[in-house]
Design a protein around this motif. Structure first.
Motif, mmCIF file in Angstrom:
data_model
loop_
_atom_site.group_PDB
_atom_site.id
_atom_site.type_symbol
_atom_site.label_atom_id
_atom_site.label_comp_id
_atom_site.label_asym_id
_atom_site.label_seq_id
_atom_site.Cartn_x
_atom_site.Cartn_y
_atom_site.Cartn_z
ATOM 1 N N GLU A 83 -43.313 33.150 10.221
ATOM 2 C CA GLU A 83 -42.251 34.116 10.012
ATOM 3 C C GLU A 83 -41.392 34.297 11.266
ATOM 4 O OE1 GLU A 83 -41.065 36.081 7.446
ATOM 5 O OE2 GLU A 83 -42.177 34.585 6.309
ATOM 6 N N GLU A 84 -40.103 34.501 11.055
ATOM 7 C CA GLU A 84 -39.200 34.792 12.161
ATOM 8 C C GLU A 84 -39.125 36.287 12.438
ATOM 9 O OE1 GLU A 84 -35.438 33.090 11.295
ATOM 10 O OE2 GLU A 84 -36.165 31.021 11.342
ATOM 11 N N ASN A 85 -39.418 37.100 11.438
ATOM 12 C CA ASN A 85 -39.440 38.545 11.643
ATOM 13 C C ASN A 85 -40.621 38.945 12.516
ATOM 14 O OD1 ASN A 85 -37.155 39.171 10.083
ATOM 15 N ND2 ASN A 85 -38.360 39.098 8.200
ATOM 16 N N ARG A 86 -40.575 40.156 13.046
ATOM 17 C CA ARG A 86 -41.645 40.661 13.897
ATOM 18 C C ARG A 86 -42.495 41.655 13.118
ATOM 19 N NH1 ARG A 86 -38.750 43.735 18.118
ATOM 20 N NH2 ARG A 86 -40.845 44.159 18.865
ATOM 21 N N TYR A 87 -43.829 41.564 13.316
ATOM 22 C CA TYR A 87 -44.748 42.436 12.597
ATOM 23 C C TYR A 87 -45.830 42.955 13.534
ATOM 24 C CZ TYR A 87 -42.621 40.212 8.577
ATOM 25 O OH TYR A 87 -41.711 39.751 7.672
ATOM 26 N N GLU A 88 -46.361 44.120 13.185
ATOM 27 C CA GLU A 88 -47.548 44.652 13.850
ATOM 28 C C GLU A 88 -48.618 44.880 12.794
ATOM 29 O OE1 GLU A 88 -46.044 47.005 17.765
ATOM 30 O OE2 GLU A 88 -45.846 48.105 15.880
ATOM 31 N N TYR A 89 -49.858 44.887 13.250
ATOM 32 C CA TYR A 89 -51.002 45.045 12.351
ATOM 33 C C TYR A 89 -51.917 46.098 12.958
ATOM 34 C CZ TYR A 89 -55.258 43.744 9.768
ATOM 35 O OH TYR A 89 -56.386 43.753 8.982
ATOM 36 N N ILE A 90 -51.976 47.270 12.307
ATOM 37 C CA ILE A 90 -52.745 48.386 12.842
ATOM 38 C C ILE A 90 -53.666 48.937 11.768
ATOM 39 C CG2 ILE A 90 -52.649 50.663 13.927
ATOM 40 C CD1 ILE A 90 -49.851 49.987 14.913
ATOM 41 N N ASP A 91 -54.955 48.895 12.025
ATOM 42 C CA ASP A 91 -55.962 49.446 11.112
ATOM 43 C C ASP A 91 -55.797 48.931 9.688
ATOM 44 O OD1 ASP A 91 -56.959 50.860 13.257
ATOM 45 O OD2 ASP A 91 -55.840 52.675 12.783
ATOM 46 N N GLY A 92 -55.547 47.615 9.569
ATOM 47 C CA GLY A 92 -55.489 46.980 8.258
ATOM 48 C C GLY A 92 -54.144 47.063 7.569
ATOM 49 N N GLU A 93 -53.142 47.666 8.202
ATOM 50 C CA GLU A 93 -51.821 47.801 7.586
ATOM 51 C C GLU A 93 -50.793 46.989 8.371
ATOM 52 O OE1 GLU A 93 -48.730 51.320 6.122
ATOM 53 O OE2 GLU A 93 -50.794 51.794 6.686
ATOM 54 N N ILE A 94 -49.894 46.331 7.645
ATOM 55 C CA ILE A 94 -48.864 45.491 8.252
ATOM 56 C C ILE A 94 -47.559 46.265 8.331
ATOM 57 C CG2 ILE A 94 -47.565 43.337 8.081
ATOM 58 C CD1 ILE A 94 -49.902 42.205 6.449
ATOM 59 N N TYR A 95 -46.926 46.232 9.509
ATOM 60 C CA TYR A 95 -45.670 46.932 9.726
ATOM 61 C C TYR A 95 -44.582 45.936 10.123
ATOM 62 C CZ TYR A 95 -48.574 51.139 10.010
ATOM 63 O OH TYR A 95 -49.467 52.153 9.744
ATOM 64 N N LEU A 96 -43.486 45.959 9.395
ATOM 65 C CA LEU A 96 -42.320 45.155 9.746
ATOM 66 C C LEU A 96 -41.528 45.894 10.814
ATOM 67 C CD1 LEU A 96 -40.239 42.873 9.301
ATOM 68 C CD2 LEU A 96 -39.312 44.242 7.424
ATOM 69 N N LEU A 97 -41.208 45.219 11.913
ATOM 70 C CA LEU A 97 -40.465 45.843 13.000
ATOM 71 C C LEU A 97 -38.973 45.633 12.786
ATOM 72 C CD1 LEU A 97 -42.672 44.841 16.056
ATOM 73 C CD2 LEU A 97 -42.707 46.954 14.729
ATOM 74 N N ALA A 98 -38.242 46.710 12.619
ATOM 75 C CA ALA A 98 -36.802 46.627 12.394
ATOM 76 C C ALA A 98 -36.079 46.290 13.689
ATOM 77 C CB ALA A 98 -36.294 47.960 11.836
ATOM 78 N N SER A 99 -34.853 45.803 13.549
ATOM 79 C CA SER A 99 -34.037 45.487 14.717
ATOM 80 C C SER A 99 -33.729 46.764 15.487
ATOM 81 C CB SER A 99 -32.741 44.821 14.268
ATOM 82 O OG SER A 99 -31.907 44.553 15.379
ATOM 83 N N PRO A 100 -33.953 46.772 16.809
ATOM 84 C CA PRO A 100 -33.727 48.000 17.587
ATOM 85 C C PRO A 100 -32.251 48.343 17.718
ATOM 86 C CG PRO A 100 -34.285 46.178 19.035
ATOM 87 C CD PRO A 100 -34.478 45.683 17.642
#
Length: 251
Positions: A83-100
């Motif tokens: 993937e080209e998008n940025r993601y974080e993974y915290i306690d089993g949940e995936i978060y898409l990081l929006a453009s700042p």
């Protein structure tokens, strides 16, 4: 199910993501929203160049299908591999990081300049996102994956793997708040950093032009202070490291 593929709604995928990830290894799954095809899940076995086509990952932070769903670390790695998008993974949940936004970038740029100058000739090195940091909570084995906006790493040489990825724990991390990340940064990440042996956490809030610094000791908050207006934020961990708030907040 039609022919050699299955058609399911995005809502169904959200509610049973793990199930459809397993089924995708056997047959192609077409995901629809309001009757329109939006994604395809298909096995990568025997298809070295296959990916999740028009991936459900490539959606906005407010609507991507597995928002709020649980996934294993292995699923997270597989889904975000190409993937080209940025993601974080915290306690089993995936978060898409929006453009700042501009205020976010302004604050980080000014802070990086200050940090870079202060740490020159020091064994510690400041880094900025995107840079994956894998952290494990106290007494837990499953890793979390985060991308702090700014971080200070003091054990780089001792924690690089064979692929040149950092595997240690930053000494200091900085997160700049936005409307979409406020609760995650102030609650989930505060707790995660505290339990992962990070020593100091800065929360930079362009919305009200404040900086709050937490010092951690023995996986608990040991010190905290909030700086406002034209004050100068002072690090607990690195004596002499400071940032003038009027320099980092765009007027």
């Amino acid at each position: 199910m039609w022919g050699d593929h299955m058609i399911v709604s995005s809502t169904e995928v959200q509610n049973n993501f793990g199930k459809y990830l397993v089924l995708a290894a056997k047959e192609e799954i077409i995901v629809t929203r309001n009757g329109i095809e939006v994604a395809r899940l298909q096995s990568m076995e025997g298809k070295p160049h296959a990916t999740i086509q028009e991936s459900v990952l490539k959606e906005t932070a407010d609507s991507y299908p597995f928002k709020g769903r649980q996934a294993s670390y292995e699923e997270f790695v597989e889904l975000t591999r190409d993937e080209e998008n940025r993601y974080e993974y915290i306690d089993g949940e995936i978060y898409l990081l929006a453009s700042p936004r501009t205020a976010h970038q302004f604050a980080i740029t000014e802070m990086l300049v200050t940090f870079h100058q202060w740490f020159q000739g020091n064994e510690c090195t400041p880094f900025v996102a995107p840079y994956d940091i894998r952290l494990k909570r106290l007494n837990r084995n499953d890793p979390n994956v985060v991308q702090p906006d700014l971080m200070v790493i003091c054990d780089l040489d001792d924690h690089l793997d064979e692929r040149d990825y950092y595997t240690g724990v930053p000494s200091l991390v900085v997160e700049v708040l936005s409307e979409s990340t406020r609760s995650k940064d102030m609650v989930k990440k505060l707790d995660l950093y505290m339990e992962s042996d990070v020593k100091e956490y800065w929360i930079v809030n362009p919305l009200n032009k404040e900086v709050t610094i937490y010092g951690f000791e023995n996986n608990e908050v040991n010190k905290t202070r909030t700086y406002k207006h034209n004050e100068t934020a002072q690090s607990f961990l690195f004596e002499g490291l400071s940032v003038e708030l009027e320099r980092i907040f765009k007027s």
